[in-house]
Write a protein that holds these residues in place. Structure first.
Motif, short mmCIF file in Angstrom:
data_model
loop_
_atom_site.label_atom_id
_atom_site.label_comp_id
_atom_site.label_asym_id
_atom_site.label_seq_id
_atom_site.Cartn_x
_atom_site.Cartn_y
_atom_site.Cartn_z
N LYS A 56 -1.68 11.15 2.34
CA LYS A 56 -1.02 9.85 2.22
C LYS A 56 -2.11 8.81 2.37
CE LYS A 56 0.98 5.93 3.63
NZ LYS A 56 0.22 4.75 4.07
N HIS A 57 -2.41 8.09 1.28
CA HIS A 57 -3.51 7.14 1.33
C HIS A 57 -3.00 5.73 1.59
CE1 HIS A 57 -7.68 6.24 1.06
NE2 HIS A 57 -7.97 7.44 0.58
N ALA A 58 -3.92 4.87 2.00
CA ALA A 58 -3.60 3.47 2.28
C ALA A 58 -3.17 2.76 1.01
CB ALA A 58 -4.82 2.77 2.88
N THR A 59 -2.23 1.84 1.14
CA THR A 59 -1.75 1.09 -0.01
C THR A 59 -2.87 0.28 -0.64
OG1 THR A 59 0.45 0.95 0.98
CG2 THR A 59 -0.05 -0.62 -0.77
N GLN A 60 -3.83 -0.21 0.16
CA GLN A 60 -4.92 -1.01 -0.38
C GLN A 60 -5.77 -0.21 -1.36
OE1 GLN A 60 -5.28 -4.44 0.54
NE2 GLN A 60 -6.52 -4.37 -1.32
#
Length: 480
Positions: A174-178
């Protein structure tokens, strides 16, 4: 029938929390929406995790050399995507294209972990006699969740993805939205290299959805890199599930320049450590303590070093410092700096040298003197291109100031005397001690922290141990 988690919950049991419908990456270059993806509902995501848990058993049964080869091929394929990845990083989080992405550090870490895997995962043999066979085997946790940050979106993710897969785990990223596109790129590279899609899964989740999966006990281990607040949220979500956690959280990394330090070398490395990536580095230098005999010269040379930086569009090859990843991050750094100046600090970098500072994401670098530990800029995490420099009289004063922090990730000591560095380093409350270097992650050493910086350890042989569990075998071969 739906598979149950260790807590007895299944995908069907997960209630849909209130969620955002879409994840949007707002580019720091121009404030536009660079990428967006729909949020996956927790129940659907849980089904993907359950499929990963089933596929993990087959993956773990493959020979270690085969897993290593497939993971290494995934890294090689990612390298081939550099022409896409490098400008995407600039658009997503502002790093200048002149630096070529994160491939150097990523490859170093992945190669090292592949090289030591056989040794790190080998059984510990206690006895192999005619009467008994006793040994301890390393077993994968099952499904490992990696919650990755935006500041070094490839390297920080690879720190866990590579050893987790090599050890026989399935991985959910799950990666950062940025840095919304990074998880997609890594997953595509690994799948094209032959890692099964069910074994390495990239999910688009919001905070509530992530916490729902963790609280359902669907993972054997969760690795989170991010803020202290985020780490606390993950701990709360995992409470009662007995899920293993690795947490790398905030930092306020100090450096101490002693009177016998190589002055030019120290300035060059420490200013780079404070300003590279617009100061958005986990182990970037945020506060400096300089022995009185070197203080004036160190400050003068540091100002000259910073004045040569070029703030601008990260797509421009001449830019050496791009915008911060989000204008709200820059606003916090501006606030800390203004508060310090209001309390008597002096800002040494002239704003006229950096007309590109727009009051938004584009933030000029700054050096502050006449600072103290009552100022937020010397206590709170800045995570931006500002550094405070204080004069100290001796090792005791420097040590007291270095330890006067709720964080403990790295400390950088500058001296020609290795014994002195080791002695002082042994008293610094930190995870890593550097002598005559800074802002570097050695994959042979455990990457760890203390205090509010978190718990656990990545990379090195210890990283493999944290991504597996011990299983003991006591086999009696005959009656007597």
């Amino acid at each position: 029938m739906t598979a149950a988690s260790p807590t007895g919950k299944s995908a069907a049991d997960l209630r849909e929390p209130k969620m955002t419908d879409t994840l949007k990456c707002i580019s720091p270059i121009d404030g536009s929406v660079y990428a967006e993806r729909p949020v996956m509902p927790p129940a659907e995501a849980a089904k993907r995790v359950e499929r990963a848990a089933k596929a993990q058993k087959t993956w773990a049964a493959r020979p270690l050399d085969e897993r290593i080869a497939l993971v290494s091929a995934g890294i090689a394929r990612l390298n081939q995507m550099a022409d896409e990845v490098v400008p995407e990083l600039a658009w997503q989080m502002g790093r200048p294209v002149r630096y070529g992405g994160e491939f150097g550090g990523m490859n170093e870490r992945a190669d090292y972990m592949a090289k030591i895997a056989a040794r790190a995962l080998a059984p510990i043999e206690i006895e192999d006699s005619a009467a008994f066979s006793r040994f301890i085997r390393r077993e994968p946790h099952g499904v490992v969740m990696v919650i990755a940050p935006w500041n070094y979106p490839y390297m920080t993710a690879i720190n866990t993805i590579v050893p987790a897969l090599i050890a026989g785990n399935a991985v959910v990223l799950k990666h950062a939205t940025q840095t919304l596109l990074v998880g997609e790129r890594i997953a595509r590279a690994f799948h094209e290299a032959g890692v099964p899609e069910e074994v390495f899964v990239n999910l688009f989740l919001d905070h509530r959805g992530t916490e729902a999966l963790v609280s359902a006990g669907l993972f054997g281990f969760v690795n989170f890199t991010g803020s202290v607040g985020g780490g606390k949220a993950i701990e709360r979500a995992a409470a009662g599930t007995f899920t293993g956690l690795g947490l790398e959280l905030g930092g306020k990394d100090p450096a101490y320049v002693m009177e016998d330090a190589d002055l030019d070398w120290a300035v060059d490395v420490l200013m780079d450590g404070a300003m590279y990536n617009a100061g958005q580095c986990c182990c970037g230098i945020e506060r400096l303590y300089v022995a009185e005999p070197l203080f004036d010269a160190f400050v003068e040379k540091s100002v000259a070093w910073v004045e040569k930086l070029k703030l601008g569009n990260p797509l421009d090859q001449e830019t050496t410092i791009g915008p911060m990843a989000n204008k709200r991050f820059a606003a916090e750094v501006r606030s800390q700096t203004a508060d310090a100046v209001a309390q008597g600090a002096r800002a040494l970098i002239d704003a006229k040298l950096f007309p590109q500072d727009d009051g938004g994401a584009y933030l000029m670098p700054q050096i502050l003197v006449d600072v103290n530990h009552q100022m937020r800029v010397m206590r709170d995490e800045s995570f931006g291109p500002v550094v405070g420099i204080m004069k100290v009289e001796d090792d005791d004063e420097a040590l007291e100031l270095m330890n006067d922090s709720p964080y403990g990730l790295t400390a950088s000591l500058w001296t020609a005397d290795a014994e002195r560095a080791e002695r002082i380093g042994g008293l610094v409350e930190t995870g890593t001690v550097f002598q005559n270097r800074a802002d570097y992650l050695d994959p042979a050493l455990c990457w760890t922290g203390c205090k509010d910086t978190g718990r656990g350890g990545a990379l090195s042989e210890i990283g493999f141990h944290n991504l597996t569990r011990p299983k003991s075998f006591h086999l009696r071969k005959r009656k007597s």
